[in-house]
Write a protein that holds these residues in place. Structure first.
Motif, PDB file in Angstrom:
ATOM      1  N   ARG A  73       0.864  -1.178   0.000  1.00  0.00           N
ATOM      2  CA  ARG A  73       0.000   0.000   0.000  1.00  0.00           C
ATOM      3  C   ARG A  73       0.902   1.230   0.000  1.00  0.00           C
ATOM      4  O   ARG A  73       1.530   1.548   1.009  1.00  0.00           O
ATOM      5  CB  ARG A  73      -0.898   0.020   1.238  1.00  0.00           C
ATOM      6  CG  ARG A  73      -1.744  -1.224   1.412  1.00  0.00           C
ATOM      7  CD  ARG A  73      -2.868  -1.295   0.393  1.00  0.00           C
ATOM      8  NE  ARG A  73      -3.830  -2.331   0.738  1.00  0.00           N
ATOM      9  CZ  ARG A  73      -4.827  -2.706  -0.041  1.00  0.00           C
ATOM     10  NH1 ARG A  73      -4.991  -2.121  -1.209  1.00  0.00           N
ATOM     11  NH2 ARG A  73      -5.663  -3.662   0.333  1.00  0.00           N
ATOM     12  N   ARG A  74       0.995   1.907  -1.103  1.00  0.00           N
ATOM     13  CA  ARG A  74       1.917   3.021  -1.268  1.00  0.00           C
ATOM     14  C   ARG A  74       1.700   4.104  -0.211  1.00  0.00           C
ATOM     15  O   ARG A  74       0.580   4.581  -0.015  1.00  0.00           O
ATOM     16  CB  ARG A  74       1.751   3.636  -2.659  1.00  0.00           C
ATOM     17  CG  ARG A  74       2.671   4.806  -2.936  1.00  0.00           C
ATOM     18  CD  ARG A  74       2.432   5.379  -4.316  1.00  0.00           C
ATOM     19  NE  ARG A  74       3.229   6.574  -4.533  1.00  0.00           N
ATOM     20  CZ  ARG A  74       4.473   6.577  -4.973  1.00  0.00           C
ATOM     21  NH1 ARG A  74       5.052   5.445  -5.265  1.00  0.00           N
ATOM     22  NH2 ARG A  74       5.141   7.715  -5.141  1.00  0.00           N
ATOM     23  N   GLY A  75       2.794   4.465   0.497  1.00  0.00           N
ATOM     24  CA  GLY A  75       2.757   5.551   1.460  1.00  0.00           C
ATOM     25  C   GLY A  75       2.136   5.205   2.796  1.00  0.00           C
ATOM     26  O   GLY A  75       1.989   6.088   3.648  1.00  0.00           O
ATOM     27  N   ASP A  93      -4.352  -8.474   6.818  1.00  0.00           N
ATOM     28  CA  ASP A  93      -5.365  -9.520   6.721  1.00  0.00           C
ATOM     29  C   ASP A  93      -5.356 -10.127   5.327  1.00  0.00           C
ATOM     30  O   ASP A  93      -4.442  -9.899   4.528  1.00  0.00           O
ATOM     31  CB  ASP A  93      -6.737  -8.946   7.071  1.00  0.00           C
ATOM     32  CG  ASP A  93      -7.088  -7.719   6.226  1.00  0.00           C
ATOM     33  OD1 ASP A  93      -6.376  -7.476   5.214  1.00  0.00           O
ATOM     34  OD2 ASP A  93      -8.034  -7.005   6.567  1.00  0.00           O
ATOM     35  N   ASP A  94      -6.413 -10.921   5.000  1.00  0.00           N
ATOM     36  CA  ASP A  94      -6.462 -11.587   3.711  1.00  0.00           C
ATOM     37  C   ASP A  94      -6.471 -10.594   2.553  1.00  0.00           C
ATOM     38  O   ASP A  94      -5.851 -10.824   1.514  1.00  0.00           O
ATOM     39  CB  ASP A  94      -7.687 -12.496   3.643  1.00  0.00           C
ATOM     40  CG  ASP A  94      -8.978 -11.730   3.963  1.00  0.00           C
ATOM     41  OD1 ASP A  94      -8.903 -10.706   4.668  1.00  0.00           O
ATOM     42  OD2 ASP A  94     -10.054 -12.155   3.509  1.00  0.00           O
ATOM     43  N   GLN A  95      -7.146  -9.449   2.732  1.00  0.00           N
ATOM     44  CA  GLN A  95      -7.184  -8.447   1.673  1.00  0.00           C
ATOM     45  C   GLN A  95      -5.797  -7.850   1.428  1.00  0.00           C
ATOM     46  O   GLN A  95      -5.419  -7.576   0.289  1.00  0.00           O
ATOM     47  CB  GLN A  95      -8.166  -7.328   2.051  1.00  0.00           C
ATOM     48  CG  GLN A  95      -9.611  -7.778   2.194  1.00  0.00           C
ATOM     49  CD  GLN A  95     -10.207  -8.201   0.857  1.00  0.00           C
ATOM     50  OE1 GLN A  95      -9.807  -7.701  -0.191  1.00  0.00           O
ATOM     51  NE2 GLN A  95     -11.177  -9.117   0.905  1.00  0.00           N
ATOM     52  N   TYR A  96      -5.041  -7.681   2.491  1.00  0.00           N
ATOM     53  CA  TYR A  96      -3.702  -7.107   2.357  1.00  0.00           C
ATOM     54  C   TYR A  96      -2.804  -8.036   1.546  1.00  0.00           C
ATOM     55  O   TYR A  96      -2.088  -7.592   0.638  1.00  0.00           O
ATOM     56  CB  TYR A  96      -3.092  -6.866   3.735  1.00  0.00           C
ATOM     57  CG  TYR A  96      -1.754  -6.153   3.693  1.00  0.00           C
ATOM     58  CD1 TYR A  96      -1.690  -4.770   3.710  1.00  0.00           C
ATOM     59  CD2 TYR A  96      -0.558  -6.864   3.615  1.00  0.00           C
ATOM     60  CE1 TYR A  96      -0.469  -4.108   3.659  1.00  0.00           C
ATOM     61  CE2 TYR A  96       0.664  -6.225   3.571  1.00  0.00           C
ATOM     62  CZ  TYR A  96       0.703  -4.843   3.588  1.00  0.00           C
ATOM     63  OH  TYR A  96       1.911  -4.197   3.520  1.00  0.00           O
ATOM     64  N   TRP A  97      -2.837  -9.332   1.840  1.00  0.00           N
ATOM     65  CA  TRP A  97      -1.951 -10.255   1.142  1.00  0.00           C
ATOM     66  C   TRP A  97      -2.417 -10.512  -0.284  1.00  0.00           C
ATOM     67  O   TRP A  97      -1.598 -10.834  -1.159  1.00  0.00           O
ATOM     68  CB  TRP A  97      -1.824 -11.555   1.927  1.00  0.00           C
ATOM     69  CG  TRP A  97      -1.184 -11.303   3.258  1.00  0.00           C
ATOM     70  CD1 TRP A  97      -1.771 -11.409   4.482  1.00  0.00           C
ATOM     71  CD2 TRP A  97       0.150 -10.839   3.478  1.00  0.00           C
ATOM     72  NE1 TRP A  97      -0.879 -11.042   5.465  1.00  0.00           N
ATOM     73  CE2 TRP A  97       0.302 -10.698   4.876  1.00  0.00           C
ATOM     74  CE3 TRP A  97       1.218 -10.530   2.653  1.00  0.00           C
ATOM     75  CZ2 TRP A  97       1.490 -10.258   5.448  1.00  0.00           C
ATOM     76  CZ3 TRP A  97       2.403 -10.106   3.218  1.00  0.00           C
ATOM     77  CH2 TRP A  97       2.537  -9.962   4.586  1.00  0.00           C
ATOM     78  N   THR A  98      -3.706 -10.335  -0.532  1.00  0.00           N
ATOM     79  CA  THR A  98      -4.180 -10.390  -1.922  1.00  0.00           C
ATOM     80  C   THR A  98      -3.606  -9.219  -2.713  1.00  0.00           C
ATOM     81  O   THR A  98      -3.156  -9.380  -3.852  1.00  0.00           O
ATOM     82  CB  THR A  98      -5.708 -10.357  -1.960  1.00  0.00           C
ATOM     83  OG1 THR A  98      -6.235 -11.468  -1.222  1.00  0.00           O
ATOM     84  CG2 THR A  98      -6.219 -10.426  -3.395  1.00  0.00           C
ATOM     85  N   ALA A  99      -3.591  -8.044  -2.088  1.00  0.00           N
ATOM     86  CA  ALA A  99      -2.989  -6.884  -2.749  1.00  0.00           C
ATOM     87  C   ALA A  99      -1.484  -7.062  -2.899  1.00  0.00           C
ATOM     88  O   ALA A  99      -0.890  -6.624  -3.891  1.00  0.00           O
ATOM     89  CB  ALA A  99      -3.305  -5.620  -1.954  1.00  0.00           C
ATOM     90  N   ASN A 100      -0.861  -7.713  -1.927  1.00  0.00           N
ATOM     91  CA  ASN A 100       0.582  -7.934  -1.983  1.00  0.00           C
ATOM     92  C   ASN A 100       0.986  -8.739  -3.208  1.00  0.00           C
ATOM     93  O   ASN A 100       2.001  -8.450  -3.848  1.00  0.00           O
ATOM     94  CB  ASN A 100       1.037  -8.642  -0.699  1.00  0.00           C
ATOM     95  CG  ASN A 100       2.488  -9.108  -0.753  1.00  0.00           C
ATOM     96  OD1 ASN A 100       2.775 -10.204  -1.221  1.00  0.00           O
ATOM     97  ND2 ASN A 100       3.385  -8.271  -0.252  1.00  0.00           N
ATOM     98  N   THR A 112       5.119  -3.663  -6.372  1.00  0.00           N
ATOM     99  CA  THR A 112       5.850  -3.451  -5.121  1.00  0.00           C
ATOM    100  C   THR A 112       6.455  -2.052  -5.138  1.00  0.00           C
ATOM    101  O   THR A 112       7.296  -1.744  -5.995  1.00  0.00           O
ATOM    102  CB  THR A 112       6.954  -4.506  -4.966  1.00  0.00           C
ATOM    103  OG1 THR A 112       6.368  -5.809  -4.985  1.00  0.00           O
ATOM    104  CG2 THR A 112       7.712  -4.304  -3.667  1.00  0.00           C
ATOM    105  N   GLU A 113       6.040  -1.220  -4.180  1.00  0.00           N
ATOM    106  CA  GLU A 113       6.444   0.192  -4.140  1.00  0.00           C
ATOM    107  C   GLU A 113       7.572   0.388  -3.116  1.00  0.00           C
ATOM    108  O   GLU A 113       7.383   0.928  -2.031  1.00  0.00           O
ATOM    109  CB  GLU A 113       5.248   1.077  -3.786  1.00  0.00           C
ATOM    110  CG  GLU A 113       4.117   1.029  -4.792  1.00  0.00           C
ATOM    111  CD  GLU A 113       4.392   1.915  -6.007  1.00  0.00           C
ATOM    112  OE1 GLU A 113       5.426   2.612  -6.007  1.00  0.00           O
ATOM    113  OE2 GLU A 113       3.567   1.900  -6.938  1.00  0.00           O
ATOM    114  N   LEU A 114       8.790  -0.047  -3.492  1.00  0.00           N
ATOM    115  CA  LEU A 114       9.915   0.072  -2.572  1.00  0.00           C
ATOM    116  C   LEU A 114      10.317   1.532  -2.374  1.00  0.00           C
ATOM    117  O   LEU A 114      10.627   1.952  -1.258  1.00  0.00           O
ATOM    118  CB  LEU A 114      11.104  -0.733  -3.099  1.00  0.00           C
ATOM    119  CG  LEU A 114      12.392  -0.627  -2.279  1.00  0.00           C
ATOM    120  CD1 LEU A 114      12.198  -1.195  -0.876  1.00  0.00           C
ATOM    121  CD2 LEU A 114      13.544  -1.330  -2.981  1.00  0.00           C
TER     122      LEU A 114
END
Length: 862
Positions: free
Chosen positions: A573-575, A587-594, A599-601
């Motif tokens: 999630r950028r920023g 949660d599950d939504q976060y890892w789906t987005a991952n 990837t915003e390094l």
């Protein structure tokens, strides 16, 4: 509350005196003048006891306590606490003659509070049964009715809970069963504290192969001149220790000081050479034109000393000051290989234990057992012992796309174990971040996920990649995100941005569309290059992965994420920074987005730098992201890859050394068990004859190093010490060293007797001049026999010829072989000449004797 068993882990003991290094304790001359001799000695002996205990490296900023028996005047305990930055109780107790005993008893009671890690306690004329100080000094005498000014024996103990001493692998002298002061007889008024022999820990000793090379040795001092002098002394002291590891474990645990250096060596010979190299470089850098060093700047903002020729990676030049800002652990998303972890698991039990726990968690989550003690991360061998990945085998015998699953899970368990290893060395992250799959290990290390939940995420994510990946291609472009998005937009259904890592951006998707994108970039004068298949990231076809991302969401629907207790700078999630007060959770939504998003390094690094992070450690088996981190100006000098592929053990210790030079706190107990005392601390004593006329810090007034730095030896008052070679500059220095160390009978062999030099005036009663040519074997044998017939035993020999002569050195060694000498010192001329090398080879051949070579310009050579 029951009192725990308490061990005495450190002892300092000597007669009181007037010498005092007030600068070390941060006191000016006026404040130091207000201390009595007993107070001065108590402060210095307390630091020596802390050196002896091996807890000095843990003292600064700790809640350790200080309790001294009253010795008149000001609160000496307060002076010590302030000098060491101790945050615990600082007490002085007054109970007449029993004050030191009451101080120790109170220290035992304080250790019932688990927040106090250890106690420094003692005073003058402390009575212990048995007397572990093993000293016999005159009893104290009052001067003009003032007991605080008398001559006595100052004894200071370092007390630690026995359980903690076993955990930190600290040497224990004795145990105190509990609080209470006893008496030898019922009517006696002489109180004492009874001691017990330390109980030996039961069970099987922990297997630790940390003795294997290389070994890291930190060197700290008040300023570079002090480190120069210390390096030369340690180069000699190495020979009196059983192993390099034993020496390193003893010296690394000393009290931290403002200027820091380090060396990395494979054995004692190399360590001595590295220490001498360090000393030479300090001398060269400090006095390029023969000027004396400037005074040390204030401790708050000292500059960094840059030495010429520091390309040798295993000699780390002295640095003053500390790097401000926090530490970020950055977990890479790729880089796994089958050789990783073998050396670390064999060398560090904490790494092997953490690795086993992570592997068990992965296996419990339905994944393969990716690591075993026997095979390591060897996929072929491990796959043969486990079918836990649940994937159908191919005709070749490997699971279908099992290599992807194996690499992803191997990297996860390796990174978790590596983070635990760093923390066992005292390197703790102020924040974490992860790149792609590396964000799972980052979530564990910040508390966002338990190890068990993180293993579930890692297994589910890796299997989704194995199902959806394959058949894709990747390319790297050097352009802005906006330019890359414009190139991708017309083909966004077939190509997607994988990662924004700085000046380079990675895309993946269908091969023909990736090739088309590269051609379009070239037409716009944008650098673009298709990646070779073997260098593709795991997400080699992001559009396909996005189409199946909902499967991951369903599989992880029952995750129980927690609020991170240290910031997690999200690359998903950028920023966004996950932590206390942030509503977003892993949660599950976060890892789906991952797994679906780029990837915003860059955004994560910029946010971390804005929040004060100045050091970034890349945790992975090889450098992957470090070049991208160094593109950020604020992080350029503080970006370190923890490991390299070619030298796992050495690269890890080099990273520890660089962090130490930055001023980061390092827990040196990780080096190994503390089994012996370090070399005796040398206090600075301005205007003291004990320095032999040499200025403090080790440099002469003209800005050049002084004469040789002689080894620490035992001088017997009844023995005779022979100096061969006359009273030239070397011979004079040797005689003054022997007399200053306590010798009462020094015989100087010289071809041409002459009056004593002015610096030896007043010492005529302890010096005998004897005509002798040491190159003449018969003449030398006659002179030595004359010395023996006088009834004196030859206890030490110094060959101090102005010009090195191999024949004379050989004659001395052969003709004194039957004498009970404690040491033989051979002074050589400048390093690099042929004859000094021959003398060093001659010394090394004396396996059954202590023969030490000392170079005239730079100090000990072996």
């Amino acid at each position: 509350m029951p009192h725990p068993r308490v061990s005495i882990v450190g002892v300092g003991c000597r007669a009181t005196g007037t010498d005092f290094d007030h600068e070390w304790f941060g006191m000016d001359r006026l404040a130091a003048a207000g201390l009595t001799p007993r107070q001065r000695t108590t402060l210095q002996v307390a630091v020596e006891a802390l050196d002896d205990s091996g807890l000095g490296c843990l003292a600064t900023g700790s809640p350790a306590a200080v309790v001294f028996g009253a010795i008149g005047g000001t609160n000496s305990a307060h002076h010590l606490s302030r000098a060491l930055d101790l945050r615990g109780p600082s007490l002085t107790v007054d109970s007449q003659r029993a004050s030191p005993l009451v101080a120790v008893d109170m220290g035992v009671r304080l250790l019932a509070d688990e927040s106090v890690p250890f106690v420094i306690a003692g005073g003058v004329d402390l009575t212990l049964l048995p007397d572990i100080s093993d000293l016999r000094l005159p009893v104290s005498r009052d001067i003009d009715g003032d007991p605080s000014a008398g001559i006595g024996r100052c004894t200071v103990l370092v007390l630690q809970r026995t359980a903690d001493a076993l955990r930190t692998r600290t040497r224990r002298y004795a145990e105190i069963g509990g609080p209470g002061i006893g008496f030898r007889e019922a009517r006696s008024t002489d109180a004492h504290i009874a001691l017990d022999d330390p109980a030996r820990p039961g069970g099987v000793p922990e297997y630790d192969r940390g003795e294997e090379p290389p070994v890291l040795i930190p060197v700290a001092g008040l300023d570079p001149a002090t480190i120069h002098h210390l390096a030369l002394r340690w180069a000699v002291a190495l020979g009196s220790y059983r192993s390099l590891r034993e020496f390193a474990a003893a010296t690394a645990r000393l009290v931290p000081e403002p200027t820091r250096a380090a060396i990395l060596a494979r054995d004692s010979v190399e360590a001595a050479a590295q220490l001498r190299t360090l000393a030479r470089r300090i001398a060269t850098a400090s006095f390029p034109s023969g000027h004396a060093p400037a005074p040390s700047p204030p401790h708050g903002t000292p500059p960094t000393l840059t030495l010429p020729g520091t390309s040798v990676t295993d000699v780390f030049a002295p640095v003053q000051g500390k790097r401000a800002g926090g530490v970020l652990f950055l977990f890479a998303g790729t880089g796994a290989n089958r050789r990783m972890g073998r050396t670390l698991a064999a060398r560090y039990p904490v790494f092997a234990t953490a690795l086993t726990a992570a592997v068990d968690a992965v296996a419990a989550a339905g994944g393969p057992r990716v690591w075993t003690p026997r095979y390591g991360f060897d996929h072929m061998a491990t796959a043969a012992t486990s079918d836990a990945d649940g994937m159908a085998p191919t005709p070749g015998g490997l699971p279908d796309r099992g290599e992807v699953v194996f690499r992803q899970l191997s990297l996860f368990v390796f990174q978790v174990a590596l983070a635990e290893l760093l923390e066992s060395w005292g390197i703790r992250a102020d924040a974490v971040a992860g790149h792609g799959a590396g964000e799972i290990a980052a979530a564990v290390m910040c508390g966002a996920l338990s190890l068990e939940d993180a293993a579930r995420v890692a297994v589910a994510r890796a299997r989704l990649l194995a199902r959806a990946g394959g058949g894709g291609a990747g390319a790297v472009l050097e352009a802005t995100p906006a330019e890359v998005n414009r190139l991708v937009e017309p083909m966004r259904a077939e190509v997607a941005v994988d990662a924004v890592d700085g000046s380079s951006i990675t895309v993946s998707g269908e091969p023909r569309y990736v090739d088309a994108l590269v051609r379009r970039a070239h037409r716009r004068a944008i650098f673009a290059q298709r990646l070779a298949d073997e260098s593709l990231p795991e997400l080699s076809h992001l559009p396909k992965v996005r189409d199946r991302a909902a499967e991951l969401c369903r599989e992880l629907g029952d995750l129980t994420p927690a609020t991170p207790w240290r910031p997690l700078y999200s690359t998903t999630r950028r920023g966004i920074v996950l932590g206390a007060g942030a509503g977003l959770r892993t949660d599950d939504q976060y890892w789906t987005a991952n797994i679906s998003n780029a990837t915003e390094l860059v955004a994560a690094l910029e946010a971390a730098a804005a929040d004060g992070v100045s050091t970034v450690l890349e945790l992975g088996p090889a450098p992957v992201l470090t070049p991208a981190v160094r593109e950020r100006v604020a992080l350029r000098d503080g970006a370190h890859a923890v490991l390299s592929v070619d030298d796992e053990a050495g690269s890890f210790l080099r990273t520890i050394a660089r962090l130490y030079l930055e001023g980061r706190t390092v827990d040196w107990t990780a080096l190994g068990p503390h089994t012996t005392a370090p070399p005796q601390r040398q206090w600075r004593r301005p205007d003291s004859v004990d320095t032999g006329g040499w200025p403090r810090g080790g440099f002469a007034a003209d800005g050049h190093p002084p004469g040789p730095v002689f080894p620490e030896v035992e001088i017997r008052a009844e023995g005779t010490y022979v100096v061969a070679g006359g009273l030239g500059p070397q011979g004079e220095a040797a005689v003054r060293w022997l007399l200053g160390a306590g010798a009462r009978d020094v015989v100087v062999l010289t071809r041409t007797p002459r009056p004593l030099p002015s610096r030896l005036t007043g010492m005529e009663d302890r010096i005998v001049m004897m005509r002798c040519d040491c190159a003449d074997r018969t003449d030398l044998a006659t002179a030595l026999q004359d010395i023996r017939e006088c009834g004196s035993a030859v206890r030490g020999v110094v060959h101090a010829s102005g010009a090195t002569r191999l024949v004379a050195a050989t004659n001395l060694l052969e003709l004194t072989a039957a004498d009970l000498t404690d040491f033989t010192v051979l002074l050589t001329s400048a390093p690099g000449a042929a004859e000094p090398a021959a003398v060093r080879e001659l010394a090394a051949a004396q396996a059954d004797r202590r023969v030490i070579c000392v170079e005239w310009e730079v100090g000990p050579a072996a």
